[in-house]
Design an enzyme around this catalytic site. Sequence first.
Site, mmCIF file in Angstrom:
data_model
loop_
_atom_site.group_PDB
_atom_site.id
_atom_site.type_symbol
_atom_site.label_atom_id
_atom_site.label_comp_id
_atom_site.label_asym_id
_atom_site.label_seq_id
_atom_site.Cartn_x
_atom_site.Cartn_y
_atom_site.Cartn_z
ATOM 1 N N GLU A 60 0.932 -11.777 -17.311
ATOM 2 C CA GLU A 60 2.347 -11.871 -16.947
ATOM 3 C C GLU A 60 2.955 -13.218 -17.317
ATOM 4 O OE1 GLU A 60 0.646 -8.514 -14.875
ATOM 5 O OE2 GLU A 60 -0.008 -10.606 -15.009
ATOM 6 N N HIS A 129 0.389 -3.495 -5.530
ATOM 7 C CA HIS A 129 1.303 -2.774 -6.408
ATOM 8 C C HIS A 129 2.653 -2.460 -5.756
ATOM 9 C CE1 HIS A 129 -2.418 -2.347 -8.560
ATOM 10 N NE2 HIS A 129 -1.833 -1.730 -9.559
#
Length: 325
Positions: A60, A129
Amino acid sequence: MAQMTMIQAITDAMRTELKNDENVLVFGEDVGQNGGVFRATEGLQKEFGEDRVFDTPLAESAIIGLAVGLSTQGFRPVPEIQFFGFVYEAMDAISGQAARMRYRTGGTRNAPITIRSPFGGGVHTPELHADSLEGLVAQQPGLKVVIPSTPYDAKGLLISAIRDNDPVIFLEHMKLYRSFRGEVPEEEYTIELGKADIKREGKDITFVSYGAMVHSALKAADELEKEGISAEVIDLRTVSPVDYETVLESVKKTNRVVVIQEAQRQAGIGANVVAEIQEKAILHLEAPVLRVTAPDTVYPFTAAEEVWLPNHTDIVEKAKQVMNF
């Protein structure tokens, strides 16, 4: 108009902007040939080529770092963070670089980046998540934070986000991706960022929410209507900046408010909305502003998910407390 799910509307928005502007680039983990973990980018690489829709490593920090660099060179990056719970690895690039770009360069450079990411509970995802971290990014000046609740809003807001000259965090609740369809124009259109929408008119109490909780608020409003209570439901759509004008107009009409968010109670969007209402409309209130939120704990494993998440029953209960104050 076409009948679309939210995921279809999001794909359509990206396709629209990839066609409109050759500087729009879409990239992230598995977004190319696979079309993303939720198929949000399905078919886009085949249509626009690997130079404009491409896969990245599972990193990321690299994804958003690349986006910042590209944005300074005339591109409009649309990177995807596969799940927003993994945003921490990219926070330096988001808050330390992208959010400060206009200020740091004296207005000579912009960061027209739209960071897309799924989030939210109710779909039994693994740990990390489903976290609702919109409060984290909404606290950072220089970022717009957008959370649609319908397919129509998703397409119009995403097109506006991609065209915006400053960074936008565009959060997509996973539970809404394919849970229903709505009418969406096939042609391009935009919805102004920073503008709330009244999803239901009412006169007795105001519900302020965003994302999946808007649908819980609407369900609660239906139940309350059977008991003669008329609830107005405001969908913030953009949680930074918040459209306080629309919120306060509703408060002055109904004089009672419940603010609803899926995120934990502490330091959330809802807390700031409550504070603004108390500061600017306290003399219009006939009861304290109450909140419906998740508890202040780490998001639980899936076995406890339904117990932990707020729902329409919680909203009905809080609404009755306000009405009977």
